[in-house]
Scaffold this motif. Structure first.
Motif, short mmCIF file in Angstrom:
data_model
loop_
_atom_site.label_atom_id
_atom_site.label_comp_id
_atom_site.label_asym_id
_atom_site.label_seq_id
_atom_site.Cartn_x
_atom_site.Cartn_y
_atom_site.Cartn_z
N LEU A 431 0.83 -1.21 0.00
CA LEU A 431 0.00 0.00 0.00
C LEU A 431 0.86 1.25 0.00
O LEU A 431 0.54 2.23 -0.67
N THR A 432 1.93 1.22 0.78
CA THR A 432 2.83 2.38 0.81
C THR A 432 3.33 2.66 -0.60
O THR A 432 3.32 3.81 -1.07
N LEU A 433 3.73 1.59 -1.30
CA LEU A 433 4.25 1.75 -2.66
C LEU A 433 3.18 2.31 -3.59
O LEU A 433 3.44 3.23 -4.38
N GLU A 434 1.99 1.76 -3.46
CA GLU A 434 0.90 2.19 -4.34
C GLU A 434 0.57 3.68 -4.14
O GLU A 434 0.46 4.43 -5.10
N LEU A 435 0.42 4.06 -2.86
CA LEU A 435 0.07 5.45 -2.57
C LEU A 435 1.18 6.41 -3.00
O LEU A 435 0.91 7.49 -3.51
N ALA A 436 2.42 5.98 -2.77
CA ALA A 436 3.55 6.82 -3.16
C ALA A 436 3.51 7.04 -4.67
O ALA A 436 3.70 8.17 -5.16
N ALA A 437 3.24 5.96 -5.41
CA ALA A 437 3.20 6.07 -6.87
C ALA A 437 2.11 7.05 -7.29
O ALA A 437 2.34 7.91 -8.16
N GLU A 438 0.95 6.96 -6.63
CA GLU A 438 -0.15 7.88 -6.96
C GLU A 438 0.25 9.33 -6.76
O GLU A 438 -0.17 10.21 -7.49
N ARG A 439 1.05 9.56 -5.70
CA ARG A 439 1.43 10.93 -5.38
C ARG A 439 2.75 11.36 -6.02
O ARG A 439 3.23 12.45 -5.76
N GLY A 440 3.32 10.47 -6.79
CA GLY A 440 4.56 10.81 -7.49
C GLY A 440 5.76 10.99 -6.57
O GLY A 440 6.67 11.76 -6.85
N ILE A 441 5.75 10.29 -5.42
CA ILE A 441 6.93 10.34 -4.54
C ILE A 441 7.56 8.95 -4.50
O ILE A 441 6.95 7.97 -4.93
N THR A 442 8.75 8.83 -3.96
CA THR A 442 9.44 7.53 -3.97
C THR A 442 9.46 6.92 -2.57
O THR A 442 9.28 7.60 -1.56
#
Ligand code: SER
Length: 624
Positions: A431-442
């Motif tokens: 989930l962390t990865l998914e949300l980060a991708a949505e927000r354009g952060i790493t």
């Protein structure tokens, strides 16, 4: 053919060859602190492979519920599952290779109708260091078997898996010899990994060829042990005739055993010539329900198909586990049920399934399996409730985790933060990865992995210590606790009444934990009396006798037992009786025990009494 038909055909085939059918043991082994789950048919039969007499004879057949926690991450392809049923037939010092291999072949080709041309086999290539030679005997038997079908089977030495990928297979080759990594079986794996006292032996596996094209992503050439999906292993005959000695060498067991195990689901897949085990009836029923809850179609794209499989597999595993008394928690077996359910919920969301619907899949699983496992129907409400609650709990956790995540958003996520989100807030890394991708952060995954490794190394060190203690003096200590637990139950029944029965037990070298049916808290005064009972029995030097008798007779004689349906037709009754003829305990059992209560050292103390689940109390007791 359906799963039920293949299971039935297999059991009948071996019953016609003088095998007695034995029931499946529960998924959680009783009184075996070294392992969390029953992961093969062999585990519950260990004492008998080592020479103890089995009450049902020397030829046994069964379908054993199994769970392989180490395969959780593998689930998603077309053949791995965590929960499965393992068909097993057993020779306890009776028949050997020349009966086993032709029988299994006959079963596959005549009963199930597999085309012999599609079957490939492997054998053990031998190991000089161990002084165990190549299994020429099995090679000759296999050649004969194929010859009878008009097939000239060529045998070839492969060696390692890497050699297999480098060399591939040539025209006419059908019998492949591999090293111990592939063709030796013991509970702990290869000969080097086996502890002293562990039995094992060479094995011979049968593979079904689905005829699909080789995928070079797995290696240059295809061979039976290749993972590309063309070949699927459908049965393993272990010739269990060795035991490891403390100097690391191997010697022959007093008896030659056969331990055959075949994945039921995989054999059904081969019977229907479908390379995807999730397309057989017992799993496809769940897949269809997921289709209707998600509005998606199985098989349309790889990522979604993997999600379908994970939901179906994990959900079914959790249903069986809860059916056997394991509820979601943070420790031991319960942790795995939790993990299964939480991963299933994540994948539900990938499939855009309606939230809070996971438990509605319970009836379909029960319908598929209740004829073989009636406990599922009996436990239906408990199963549904636990799954519903766990989904809700997890969704709350995710919500809270989201808030934590938001606090950090805007900037890239450090490894430490991802780790804290995961361990402290239960927020899955996916989930962390998914949300980060949505927000354009790493997300610093390297940092996350290194934090996880540190964390795991710490808990592993703890586990190893526990395991070491378990093995070093494990035998004796757990045996004492096991017998003391029989006395504990007898004491509880004496003071709380005959409605008290065992609901579960777990024994380590340090304590016994015992669950029993009783509606309310037990006061300390009663616990003291029970303690006294056990200590009196220890002082009375009661002798253990073990009798075999028909199950009905044992019931009629009032022998104590729960899980009656789990026991074979002939049962073992363990009685502790002192020189004055006083019976201190009389109970059905199968496990290891002291021969006299005077072998139990220490004073028995009940250190804890608490609720376990509705109508079930739990006590912990020690020998000090
Ligand atoms: N014990 C072997 C296995 O699990 C065969 O039953 O593969």
């Amino acid at each position: 053919m359906t799963t039920a038909e293949v299971r039935h055909t297999y059991l009948e085939f071996f019953k016609a060859r003088e095998h007695s059918e034995i029931p499946s043991a529960p998924l959680v082994p009783e009184n075996d602190p070294t392992t969390l789950f029953t992961s093969s048919g062999m585990q519950p039969l260990l004492p008998y492979l080592l020479g103890e007499k089995h009450p049902s004879g020397v030829r046994l057949v069964d379908s054993q519920k199994s769970f392989r926690a180490e395969d959780i991450e593998e689930v998603g392809d077309n053949r791995h599952t965590t929960f499965f049923e393992m068909l097993g037939n057993w020779s306890l010092g009776d028949y050997f290779k020349s009966e086993q291999l032709p029988w299994f072949f006959e079963f596959l080709t005549k009963e199930i109708g597999l085309d012999p041309q599609k079957l490939y086999v492997t054998v053990f290539s031998g190991d000089e260091k161990l002084g165990i030679t190549k299994d020429e005997e099995s090679i000759e038997i296999w050649k004969r078997i194929f010859k009878e079908e008009g097939i000239d089977a060529i045998a070839v030495d492969i060696g390692t898996e890497a050699d297999g990928y480098a060399r591939g297979m040539r025209e006419g080759e059908r019998i492949f010899a591999y090293e111990a990594k592939k063709n030796w079986w013991s509970r702990s794996g290869t000969p080097e990994k086996m502890p002293a006292g562990e039995p094992g032996g060479p094995d011979s596996e049968v593979f079904y060829d689905f005829g699909t094209a080789h995928d070079t992503a797995f290696g240059e050439h295809c061979h039976p042990n290749c993972d590309c999906g063309r070949f699927m292993e459908i049965g393993n005959s272990v010739f269990m005739e060795y035991i490891k000695k403390s100097d690391g060498s191997f010697e022959k067991l007093p008896q030659q055993n056969v331990d055959f195990g075949g994945g039921l689901e995989r054999i059904v897949a081969a019977a229907n010539d479908v390379s995807d085990v999730f397309c057989i009836d017992s799993l496809y029923g769940i897949i269809t329900e997921i289709e209707s809850l998600s509005g998606k179609v199985y098989g349309e794209n790889e990522e979604e198909s993997a999600a379908f499989r994970i939901v179906a597999d994990h959900f079914r595993g959790a249903v069986f586990m809860i059916g056997d008394g394991v509820v979601p928690s943070n420790t031991e077996q319960g942790y795995f049920v939790r993990r299964l359910l939480r991963r299933a919920v994540l994948k539900m969301d990938t499939l855009e399934m309606e939230p809070h619907t996971l438990h509605t899949l319970v009836p379909i699983v029960i319908q598929q399996y209740e004829a073989q496992y009636p406990n599922l129907r009996a436990q239906k409400d408990v199963i549904q409730k636990n799954i519903e609650e766990e989904e809700a709990r997890f969704r709350k956790t995710v919500e809270r985790g989201l808030k934590e995540f938001e606090k950090r958003s805007g900037e890239n996520i450090s490894g430490r933060d991802a780790f804290v989100l995961f361990t402290t807030h239960g927020f899955p890394i996916e989930l962390t990865l998914e949300l980060a991708a949505e927000r354009g952060i790493t997300v610093d995954m390297e940092g996350f992995r290194s934090e996880m490794e540190k964390h795991q190394a710490l808990s592993r060190a703890g586990a190893e210590q526990k395991f070491k203690g378990g093995l070093a003096d494990g035998g004796e200590k757990t045996t004492m606790y096991h017998s003391a637990t029989h006395l504990l139950l007898a004491g509880l029944r004496k003071y709380l009444g005959e409605d008290v029965h065992q609901a579960g037990s777990n024994i380590t070298t340090e304590r016994t934990r015992f669950d029993f049916t009783y509606p309310e808290k037990v006061d300390r005064e009663t616990l003291d009396k029970v303690e006294q009972y056990v200590n009196d029995a220890i002082k009375a030097q009661a002798e253990m006798t073990i009798e075999e008798m028909p199950k009905e007779q044992a019931k009629a004689e009032g022998v104590e037992g729960s899980f009656w349906e789990k026991y074979p037709e002939v049962v073992k009754v363990y009685t502790l009786r002192d020189a004055n003829g006083v019976v201190w305990s009389r109970e059905l059992c199968g496990g290891p025990h002291v021969s006299n209560t005077n072998e139990i050292t220490g004073v028995f103390k009940i250190v804890k009494e608490e609720s376990s689940s509705a109508g079930v109390r739990r006590v912990k007791a020690v020998l000090e």
